[in-house]
Structures are given as C-alpha cells and as structure tokens.
Design an enzyme around this catalytic site. Structure first.
Site, PDB file in Angstrom:
ATOM      1  N   THR A   1     -27.098 -27.801  57.173  1.00 18.89           N
ATOM      2  CA  THR A   1     -27.975 -26.893  57.907  1.00 18.89           C
ATOM      3  C   THR A   1     -27.566 -25.308  56.767  1.00 18.89           C
ATOM      4  OG1 THR A   1     -26.612 -26.433  59.721  1.00 18.89           O
ATOM      5  CG2 THR A   1     -28.865 -27.311  59.956  1.00 18.89           C
TER       6      THR A   1
ATOM      7  N   ASP B   1     -13.804 -17.288  36.958  1.00 17.49           N
ATOM      8  CA  ASP B   1     -13.133 -16.193  36.355  1.00 17.49           C
ATOM      9  C   ASP B   1     -11.793 -16.005  36.762  1.00 17.49           C
ATOM     10  OD1 ASP B   1     -13.559 -15.339  38.772  1.00 17.49           O
ATOM     11  OD2 ASP B   1     -14.467 -13.355  38.250  1.00 17.49           O
TER      12      ASP B   1
ATOM     13  N   GLU C   1     -15.750 -22.136  58.685  1.00 18.56           N
ATOM     14  CA  GLU C   1     -15.266 -22.956  60.008  1.00 18.56           C
ATOM     15  C   GLU C   1     -14.223 -22.040  60.537  1.00 18.56           C
ATOM     16  OE1 GLU C   1     -15.326 -26.892  60.132  1.00 18.56           O
ATOM     17  OE2 GLU C   1     -17.258 -25.913  59.643  1.00 18.56           O
TER      18      GLU C   1
HETATM   19 MG   LIG Z   1     -14.603 -15.471  40.808  1.00 18.81          MG
END
Ligand SMILES: [Mg+2]
Length: 292
Positions: free
Chosen positions: A93, A217, A272
């Site tokens: 979902t 990055d 979670e």
């Molecule tokens: Mg990043």
C-alpha cells in the site's frame, strides 16, 4: 541463466491478485530460473533474505511488497555474511522507494523493464544503531499516526484513515514533541512536528519531500519541521507537493552522513516501528547493489 528468488509478502497489498505468482510466471517466460517464498509473519522476509545471501544459491532477490517488506529484505541482506543484489517491486500500500525509482507497477511491464533496461547500481543505505533502512527514518507526531492507524482501516480508507487518526492525536496530545539533534555542523534542541532522515526524495507518498536527494551521493537528507505558528504550518503543508517547504524559515533541510538524535516520541524506519528514542543515524555510501 539468472536465478531470481522472489520474496513475496501476500498481505502487503490492497489487491487480491497474487503478485508473486504473476511476476514468477512472467520471469519464467523470459527464461529465468525462478523460486518463490511467501512470508507469513513479521521477520520472515529478513530471515529468508539472510538465508539466501548466506547460501548464495540464487543471483537476485526480488522483494515484492511495500516499503516494510523492502526494509525487511534489506536488513536480511546486511545481516548476512555475503550480499545478493536486490530488485524491488511495488507490491504494497506504501511503495515510496519504488515510486521514487519510477518502476512499473504491472508484473508484465516490470519484468520487461528488468529484462531489457534495468541496470545494477550501488546505492546508499541508512543505518540506525543495528537497523538498516533504504528510504527513510522518521520521528514525530505525524509519523506516529501512521502506526496507530489500524491496518485494516488503512487498506479500506487509504489516506483518509491517517487524517482521522492525525486529528484525534492532535486533539488529545498536541502537535509537538521534543528533539535534540547533533551532528558535526548542526545542532537543534527544541520542539518539532516531524524529523526525517531520507535516502530518496519520496516519503509518505510525497514525491518531493527531500527535493534534491540522491541515493548514491553518500549522504542522507535531514528534514526538520520545527514548532511554528499555525499559519506557517499550513504554508509548509501546502508546499510539500512541490518541494518548496524546505525554504520555510521553520524548516531545516541539510545533508548529513551522521547525526545523533534524542526524542520523547518513537521513531520508524521505512514505516516500521523502532523501539528507540536515542540513536545515531548514519549513511553507508554505495553499500547495496540494487537493480532498477
Ligand atoms: Mg543521498
């Protein structure tokens, strides 16, 4: 011939379709060797991913579920002695990470993409104490709402359930919690609405919540919405879709590779629940092989 192992959470989605089986059949048609594991309880996806990584008896783990299932598979991969590449499929979902990657949501389209166009990428992963996350760590009233909202209600009502729970929470307890943040070049100690450390740009269904975040990055993007006058909070909320909220004076937005936080409310990773209120969050640069 590539061996693809599907880790499928049949309870994750709103649809009555068997996405694990549909993906498996499409992969077989394209000549892959396929195995399918269905999770039954929390923790199954983590254990299964860890076992397959240690055994090295397949080539790719295809995670089929929502952000929670994906989080479990990532944790299994990092608990193992050796890794396997991860291919994520949006089968839940909430599929923020797959939404960010703009992955096809239909099994035929997805398998076509995986077979013809997908490449392997080394991506950053977030780590908070001994737990890993692929998309976001969040804390504050707004993220707490998501957990208190009944799962059945979520499936039936979608985002409306969040709003109802949010309003209830706001009335009974107020909007703000306390947080202390400390990194090499940033610190804050005060009240806040929400704090997030994210890998991708897409969080909670908002496509530009961390508007310029990059998943390779080597840094995570921190976003703090502080206590603010009601008018400013409305402005922030109205600018979330476009990503302009980060320019608001009550919002701090910066990149970090390590930040410590202490808060009086809960945290979650990829949606979670996490039993922590005091933790160090760090970026693991290009730590996971992901296929998309
Ligand atoms: Mg990043």
């Amino acid at each position: 011939m590539k061996r693809i192992h599907i880790i499928y959470n049949p309870k994750a989605g709103r649809s009555l379709r068997d996405m694990g089986e549909e993906l498996g059949l499409e992969l077989l048609k394209r000549g892959y060797q396929v195995s399918l594991y269905r999770t039954q309880a929390q923790g199954d996806a983590t254990r299964e991913a860890k076992e397959r990584c240690n055994a090295q008896d397949v080539d790719i783990l295809l995670a089929v579920g929502g952000d929670g299932t994906l989080n479990e598979v990532v944790n299994g991969i990092f608990q193992a002695e050796q890794q396997l590449p991860l291919a994520p499929f949006a089968g839940g979902t909430a599929n923020d990470f797959c939404t960010f990657l703009k992955l096809p949501e239909e099994p035929w389209d997805y398998v076509h993409h995986l077979h013809r166009r997908a490449k392997s990428h080394m991506i950053d992963i977030g780590k908070v104490e001994d737990r890993y996350f692929i998309n976001v760590l969040a804390s504050g009233m707004l993220s707490e709402v998501a957990h208190k909202t009944d799962t059945q209600l979520k499936n039936i009502l979608g985002s409306f359930a969040y709003y109802m729970e949010g309003i209830k929470e706001f009335i009974t307890r107020g909007l703000y919690n306390k947080i202390a943040l400390q990194s090499d070049d940033y610190h804050y100690n005060g009240e806040y609405v929400v704090f997030m450390v994210s890998n991708s740009r897409t969080i909670g269904g908002f496509k530009n919540l961390s508007p310029d975040a990059s998943i390779n990055d080597g840094y995570l993007n921190a976003l703090l919405i502080k206590k603010a006058p009601f008018k400013s909070l409305v402005e922030i909320a109205m600018n979330l879709d476009q990503g302009a909220h980060v320019d608001n004076p009550y919002v701090d937005y910066f990149t970090t590779n390590k930040i410590h936080l202490v808060t009086d409310t809960h945290m979650d990773v990829d949606g979670e629940h996490l039993e922590l209120t005091n933790a160090t969050v760090e970026a693991l640069p290009r730590a996971l092989e992901c296929i998309f």
